[in-house]
Design a protein around this motif. Structure first.
Motif, PDB file in Angstrom:
ATOM      1  N   ALA A 136       0.824  -1.209   0.000  1.00 16.92           N
ATOM      2  CA  ALA A 136       0.000   0.000   0.000  1.00 16.92           C
ATOM      3  C   ALA A 136       0.857   1.258   0.000  1.00 16.92           C
ATOM      4  O   ALA A 136       1.932   1.313   0.602  1.00 16.92           O
ATOM      5  CB  ALA A 136      -0.921  -0.012   1.211  1.00 16.92           C
ATOM      6  N   TYR A 137       0.373   2.273  -0.683  1.00 16.12           N
ATOM      7  CA  TYR A 137       1.060   3.574  -0.780  1.00 16.12           C
ATOM      8  C   TYR A 137      -0.003   4.671  -0.821  1.00 16.12           C
ATOM      9  O   TYR A 137      -1.210   4.388  -0.900  1.00 16.12           O
ATOM     10  CB  TYR A 137       1.950   3.614  -2.031  1.00 16.12           C
ATOM     11  N   ASP A 138       0.418   5.908  -0.783  1.00 11.29           N
ATOM     12  CA  ASP A 138      -0.501   7.044  -0.789  1.00 11.29           C
ATOM     13  C   ASP A 138      -0.924   7.339  -2.219  1.00 11.29           C
ATOM     14  O   ASP A 138      -0.282   8.110  -2.934  1.00 11.29           O
ATOM     15  CB  ASP A 138       0.185   8.264  -0.163  1.00 11.29           C
ATOM     16  N   SER A 139      -2.019   6.734  -2.660  1.00 12.33           N
ATOM     17  CA  SER A 139      -2.429   6.904  -4.050  1.00 12.33           C
ATOM     18  C   SER A 139      -3.068   8.262  -4.305  1.00 12.33           C
ATOM     19  O   SER A 139      -3.313   8.620  -5.457  1.00 12.33           O
ATOM     20  CB  SER A 139      -3.406   5.798  -4.451  1.00 12.33           C
ATOM     21  N   GLY A 140      -3.333   9.032  -3.250  1.00 15.36           N
ATOM     22  CA  GLY A 140      -3.879  10.369  -3.439  1.00 15.36           C
ATOM     23  C   GLY A 140      -2.867  11.353  -3.984  1.00 15.36           C
ATOM     24  O   GLY A 140      -3.241  12.441  -4.435  1.00 15.36           O
ATOM     25  N   ARG A 141      -1.601  11.007  -3.963  1.00 12.26           N
ATOM     26  CA  ARG A 141      -0.541  11.888  -4.461  1.00 12.26           C
ATOM     27  C   ARG A 141      -0.090  11.401  -5.829  1.00 12.26           C
ATOM     28  O   ARG A 141       0.300  10.240  -5.995  1.00 12.26           O
ATOM     29  CB  ARG A 141       0.643  11.894  -3.493  1.00 12.26           C
ATOM     30  N   ALA A 142      -0.135  12.279  -6.809  1.00 14.36           N
ATOM     31  CA  ALA A 142       0.281  11.911  -8.161  1.00 14.36           C
ATOM     32  C   ALA A 142       1.735  11.484  -8.197  1.00 14.36           C
ATOM     33  O   ALA A 142       2.121  10.625  -8.992  1.00 14.36           O
ATOM     34  CB  ALA A 142       0.044  13.080  -9.122  1.00 14.36           C
ATOM     35  N   SER A 143       2.548  12.070  -7.322  1.00 11.61           N
ATOM     36  CA  SER A 143       3.972  11.721  -7.284  1.00 11.61           C
ATOM     37  C   SER A 143       4.187  10.289  -6.803  1.00 11.61           C
ATOM     38  O   SER A 143       5.271   9.727  -6.989  1.00 11.61           O
ATOM     39  CB  SER A 143       4.734  12.692  -6.371  1.00 11.61           C
ATOM     40  N   LEU A 202       2.259   3.242 -11.500  1.00 11.60           N
ATOM     41  CA  LEU A 202       1.641   2.801 -12.746  1.00 11.60           C
ATOM     42  C   LEU A 202       2.684   2.576 -13.835  1.00 11.60           C
ATOM     43  O   LEU A 202       2.583   1.622 -14.623  1.00 11.60           O
ATOM     44  CB  LEU A 202       0.596   3.823 -13.203  1.00 11.60           C
ATOM     45  N   ALA A 203       3.713   3.424 -13.875  1.00  9.67           N
ATOM     46  CA  ALA A 203       4.783   3.238 -14.863  1.00  9.67           C
ATOM     47  C   ALA A 203       5.557   1.960 -14.584  1.00  9.67           C
ATOM     48  O   ALA A 203       5.906   1.203 -15.509  1.00  9.67           O
ATOM     49  CB  ALA A 203       5.719   4.449 -14.850  1.00  9.67           C
ATOM     50  N   GLY A 257      -7.213  -0.078 -11.895  1.00  8.09           N
ATOM     51  CA  GLY A 257      -8.549  -0.186 -12.474  1.00  8.09           C
ATOM     52  C   GLY A 257      -9.004   1.094 -13.137  1.00  8.09           C
ATOM     53  O   GLY A 257      -9.641   1.067 -14.196  1.00  8.09           O
ATOM     54  N   ARG A 258      -8.674   2.227 -12.541  1.00  7.29           N
ATOM     55  CA  ARG A 258      -9.111   3.519 -13.068  1.00  7.29           C
ATOM     56  C   ARG A 258      -8.228   4.042 -14.188  1.00  7.29           C
ATOM     57  O   ARG A 258      -8.639   4.911 -14.959  1.00  7.29           O
ATOM     58  CB  ARG A 258      -9.123   4.551 -11.936  1.00  7.29           C
ATOM     59  N   ALA A 259      -7.025   3.560 -14.280  1.00  7.00           N
ATOM     60  CA  ALA A 259      -6.041   4.120 -15.209  1.00  7.00           C
ATOM     61  C   ALA A 259      -6.484   3.948 -16.661  1.00  7.00           C
ATOM     62  O   ALA A 259      -7.131   2.976 -17.027  1.00  7.00           O
ATOM     63  CB  ALA A 259      -4.686   3.464 -14.984  1.00  7.00           C
ATOM     64  N   ARG A 260      -6.097   4.892 -17.477  1.00  8.97           N
ATOM     65  CA  ARG A 260      -6.359   4.856 -18.912  1.00  8.97           C
ATOM     66  C   ARG A 260      -5.028   4.970 -19.648  1.00  8.97           C
ATOM     67  O   ARG A 260      -4.129   5.668 -19.221  1.00  8.97           O
ATOM     68  CB  ARG A 260      -7.283   6.008 -19.326  1.00  8.97           C
ATOM     69  N   GLY A 261      -4.932   4.258 -20.755  1.00  6.80           N
ATOM     70  CA  GLY A 261      -3.747   4.382 -21.583  1.00  6.80           C
ATOM     71  C   GLY A 261      -2.518   3.686 -21.044  1.00  6.80           C
ATOM     72  O   GLY A 261      -1.394   4.019 -21.450  1.00  6.80           O
ATOM     73  N   VAL A 262      -2.695   2.713 -20.128  1.00  9.93           N
ATOM     74  CA  VAL A 262      -1.558   1.960 -19.610  1.00  9.93           C
ATOM     75  C   VAL A 262      -1.825   0.466 -19.801  1.00  9.93           C
ATOM     76  O   VAL A 262      -2.978   0.033 -19.854  1.00  9.93           O
ATOM     77  CB  VAL A 262      -1.295   2.251 -18.110  1.00  9.93           C
ATOM     78  N   VAL A 267     -13.824  -2.369  -6.281  1.00  4.09           N
ATOM     79  CA  VAL A 267     -13.409  -3.080  -7.488  1.00  4.09           C
ATOM     80  C   VAL A 267     -14.642  -3.256  -8.371  1.00  4.09           C
ATOM     81  O   VAL A 267     -15.536  -4.044  -8.066  1.00  4.09           O
ATOM     82  CB  VAL A 267     -12.803  -4.457  -7.135  1.00  4.09           C
ATOM     83  N   ARG A 268     -14.684  -2.515  -9.457  1.00  3.26           N
ATOM     84  CA  ARG A 268     -15.860  -2.547 -10.318  1.00  3.26           C
ATOM     85  C   ARG A 268     -16.091  -3.943 -10.866  1.00  3.26           C
ATOM     86  O   ARG A 268     -15.152  -4.717 -11.093  1.00  3.26           O
ATOM     87  CB  ARG A 268     -15.683  -1.567 -11.482  1.00  3.26           C
TER      88      ARG A 268
END
Length: 399
Positions: free
Chosen positions: A289-296, A302-303, A333-338, A360-361
């Motif tokens: 687990a990590y702080d997914s609220g931060r883009a950094s 994701l990369a 799940g939410r990511a696009r283009g990866v 989880v949709r």
């Protein structure tokens, strides 16, 4: 081993001249201040953990009392006897041979130094800075007065005991399985796996990685073949570098995330093949687990995971990811283009033995591509054998 930084942190390198020394067989090992020493012949239930500072002397037990999970690596050392008992001592002991020992870097932040004169192998791990491990290894000295016990011979290899006839899982050749599963820090003994087979049909194995926290004295290709013959399905998992937004010292960053993700996949494939896990089977990356609220935090993860999945597909293995439902799984799940993994293993300790979750949709990773870890570390006893495990509901890709 990579060179130490010029200004190591407070718990990095230790001066061997100021350390106490312990003797084991043909070596004298300097122990940095604050590191406990465990003699495994006197404490066979001791779990050899590489996520805490310690020196372990002796051969790890086939059934240690390990926690359900241990993630991360720091400086630690295991000194264990060699099976060939020093190959009958090849030549004289050189008491200074280890003083300038060079140790090659390894992807798993784990290095091994064979000391045939002393009849031991030294296996060390390190975290972000290998200085402490280097100090211990290079400060180790050989004992010129040590000799193997008279008449000691190469230990005969014992053929694995044939497992009892047990009912196989339904549709055992499918790429997926459904049912109860467990995971624990170190692969249990074959005796334990036989005892638990009446209750469980799926088990996890941690095949490698820079953050794999426990030693694996049992995990071999023979072990994998034996438990598969019992009817088990396996979840091969690789515990590599973690997100930059975690407390783990072994982590990637935004600049090197794609390169490190691909590198982890290559190492995971090599380890899977060494265990006899063929192409077309899944390997899950354990992303804590990590702080997914931060883009950094989110973007480097994701990369990294995109590179992991891409490289595994290129090498003809099935990419999977284990993570918290509120961070890695939701972000993927939410990511696009990866590029996304083909299978997911999500952690939500809500006690519900199901493959569904509100985060989880329903259209994510369907069908038969999900595993849920629904309960954290606890003890269970089956067939007279007690293990500390996490509980899982499996409706997903397995070996």
């Amino acid at each position: 081993m990579p060179a130490a930084r010029s200004a190591p942190g407070p718990d990095a390198a230790a001066d061997p001249s100021a350390a106490r020394t312990v003797a084991y067989r043909g070596v004298r090992v300097p122990v940095p201040a604050g590191w406990p020493v465990y003699r495994l012949d006197e404490d066979p239930a001791r779990c050899v953990r590489f996520d805490v500072h310690a020196v372990y002397l002796g051969r790890p037990s086939a059934q240690p009392d390990c926690p359900a999970r241990a993630v991360g690596r720091t400086e630690a050392l295991l000194v264990e006897p060699r099976d060939d008992d020093a190959a009958r001592r090849r030549g004289p002991v050189r008491a200074d041979r280890l003083a300038h020992q060079e140790v090659a870097a390894a992807d798993g932040r784990e290095v091994a130094v064979a000391v045939p004169e002393a009849g031991v192998t030294m296996t060390g791990t390190y975290g972000a800075d290998p200085g402490a491990l280097r100090s211990v290894v290079q400060g180790t000295r050989l004992s010129a007065d040590w000799a193997p016990e008279p008449g000691r011979r190469r230990r005969a290899r014992v053929a694995p005991v044939a497992p009892p006839e047990l009912p196989a899982l339904p549709a055992a050749q499918r790429v997926w399985a459904t049912g109860k599963g467990f995971d624990t820090c170190t692969a249990p003994s074959l005796r334990a796996m036989r005892a638990w087979r009446g209750t469980y049909g799926v088990g996890n194995i941690y095949i490698g990685g820079a953050a794999r926290g426990c030693a694996q004295p049992n995990l071999t290709a023979s072990w994998v073949r034996s438990v598969r013959a019992m009817g088990y399905r396996l979840i091969p998992t690789y515990v590599g570098l973690q997100s930059p937004c975690t407390p783990y010292r072994a982590h990637f960053d935004a600049a090197n995330a794609p390169a490190e993700g691909a590198k982890a996949a290559r190492d995971a494939v090599a380890r899977a093949r060494a265990l006899g896990i063929p192409r077309g089977k899944p390997i899950y990356f354990d992303m804590e687990a990590y702080d997914s609220g931060r883009a950094s935090c989110r973007k480097p993860v994701l990369a990294f995971l995109q590179a992991w999945s891409t490289e595994l597909v290129r090498r003809r293995y099935v990419p999977g990811v284990y993570s918290s439902v509120a961070s890695g799984v939701r972000d993927l799940g939410r990511a696009r283009g990866v590029v996304k993994p083909d299978a997911i293993w999500f952690a939500s300790w809500d006690g519900a033995a199901t493959s569904t979750h509100r985060m989880v949709r329903d259209d994510w990773w369907q069908p038969h591509r999900r595993i849920k870890q629904y309960r954290g570390g606890h003890r269970e006893t089956h067939g007279g054998v007690t293990l500390n495990v996490d509980s899982n509901y499996v409706d997903g890709r397995v070996y």
